[in-house]
Each structure stands twice: as C-alpha cells, then as structure tokens.
Scaffold this motif. Structure first.
Motif, PDB file in Angstrom:
ATOM      1  N   THR A  15       2.946  -0.604   5.246  1.00  0.00           N
ATOM      2  CA  THR A  15       2.142  -1.644   5.889  1.00  0.00           C
ATOM      3  C   THR A  15       1.080  -2.170   4.937  1.00  0.00           C
ATOM      4  O   THR A  15       0.842  -3.385   4.859  1.00  0.00           O
ATOM      5  N   SER A  16       0.450  -1.280   4.196  1.00  0.00           N
ATOM      6  CA  SER A  16      -0.573  -1.691   3.231  1.00  0.00           C
ATOM      7  C   SER A  16       0.019  -2.609   2.164  1.00  0.00           C
ATOM      8  O   SER A  16      -0.593  -3.618   1.794  1.00  0.00           O
ATOM      9  N   GLU A  18       2.644  -4.551   2.452  1.00  0.00           N
ATOM     10  CA  GLU A  18       2.923  -5.846   3.088  1.00  0.00           C
ATOM     11  C   GLU A  18       1.649  -6.687   3.215  1.00  0.00           C
ATOM     12  O   GLU A  18       1.658  -7.891   2.929  1.00  0.00           O
ATOM     13  N   LEU A  19       0.564  -6.064   3.661  1.00  0.00           N
ATOM     14  CA  LEU A  19      -0.697  -6.784   3.825  1.00  0.00           C
ATOM     15  C   LEU A  19      -1.223  -7.294   2.483  1.00  0.00           C
ATOM     16  O   LEU A  19      -1.723  -8.424   2.394  1.00  0.00           O
ATOM     17  N   LEU A  20      -1.121  -6.480   1.451  1.00  0.00           N
ATOM     18  CA  LEU A  20      -1.585  -6.908   0.128  1.00  0.00           C
ATOM     19  C   LEU A  20      -0.758  -8.076  -0.389  1.00  0.00           C
ATOM     20  O   LEU A  20      -1.299  -9.032  -0.949  1.00  0.00           O
ATOM     21  N   ARG A  21       0.545  -7.998  -0.201  1.00  0.00           N
ATOM     22  CA  ARG A  21       1.409  -9.103  -0.656  1.00  0.00           C
ATOM     23  C   ARG A  21       1.109 -10.394   0.102  1.00  0.00           C
ATOM     24  O   ARG A  21       1.189 -11.485  -0.456  1.00  0.00           O
ATOM     25  N   GLU A  22       0.751 -10.262   1.353  1.00  0.00           N
ATOM     26  CA  GLU A  22       0.482 -11.449   2.176  1.00  0.00           C
ATOM     27  C   GLU A  22      -0.880 -12.063   1.885  1.00  0.00           C
ATOM     28  O   GLU A  22      -1.013 -13.288   1.828  1.00  0.00           O
ATOM     29  N   TYR A  23      -1.907 -11.241   1.702  1.00  0.00           N
ATOM     30  CA  TYR A  23      -3.269 -11.763   1.653  1.00  0.00           C
ATOM     31  C   TYR A  23      -3.936 -11.782   0.280  1.00  0.00           C
ATOM     32  O   TYR A  23      -4.896 -12.522   0.094  1.00  0.00           O
ATOM     33  N   TYR A  69      -8.081  -5.564   2.810  1.00  0.00           N
ATOM     34  CA  TYR A  69      -6.792  -5.786   3.471  1.00  0.00           C
ATOM     35  C   TYR A  69      -5.934  -4.537   3.595  1.00  0.00           C
ATOM     36  O   TYR A  69      -4.975  -4.538   4.369  1.00  0.00           O
ATOM     37  N   ALA A  70      -6.256  -3.509   2.854  1.00  0.00           N
ATOM     38  CA  ALA A  70      -5.497  -2.256   2.930  1.00  0.00           C
ATOM     39  C   ALA A  70      -6.471  -1.072   2.924  1.00  0.00           C
ATOM     40  O   ALA A  70      -6.557  -0.325   1.950  1.00  0.00           O
TER      41      ALA A  70
END
Length: 83
Positions: A15-16, A18-23, A69-70
């Motif tokens: 999940t972390s 994914e969040l880093l890649r997105e934001y 974000y993570a």
C-alpha cells in the motif's frame, strides 16, 4: 547500517508503494521504491532493510513527502527505545 527492529507487514508495504507512486512524482524516489518492493517480497532480509534505510536517507528533503504519504515507513525506521 540500519538495524531491523520491527516485523514488516508486506501488505502495508504494498500500500505504501502504491501511495508513493501515486502522490510523489519526484524521480529520485525510484531507488526507495525498488528497495521497498524487494523488502516486501522478503520482509525478514536484513540486507534489504539496510538498502531501504540507505535509500531513504539519500532522499534529503523529499523524505517529508515520503513520510506524509507513506507513514508506515517512519515506524519501520524508528529506533526501538528499549533496545
């Protein structure tokens, strides 16, 4: 070398990532993403943990965005007070 002090949850790491890649659109985080991905696949490997910690340390000011974000990353890097 950073010492692994906590159990790592691969699902939270995924999940972390994914969040880093997105934001976080800064290309300097790619070594960190690679290290997190490797650690997700082998969460008990202390060498991979050290690579992750080194990649995070090399980020400089981008660390703030990473921790925003993570936040799970901060718990992985925090020292064990009773060690």
């Amino acid at each position: 070398m950073a010492k692994m002090v906590k159990d790592i949850d691969p699902a939270i790491l995924a999940t972390s990532i994914e969040l880093l890649r997105e934001y976080v659109k800064d290309p300097s985080i790619e070594p960190l993403i690679s290290a997190l991905d490797a650690l997700k696949n082998d969460p008990t490997n202390e060498l991979l943990f050290a690579e992750f910690a080194d990649a995070f340390e090399a980020l400089g000011i981008v660390q703030g965005a990473i921790l925003t974000y993570a936040p799970y990353i901060s718990s992985l890097l925090s020292n064990d007070l009773f060690d």
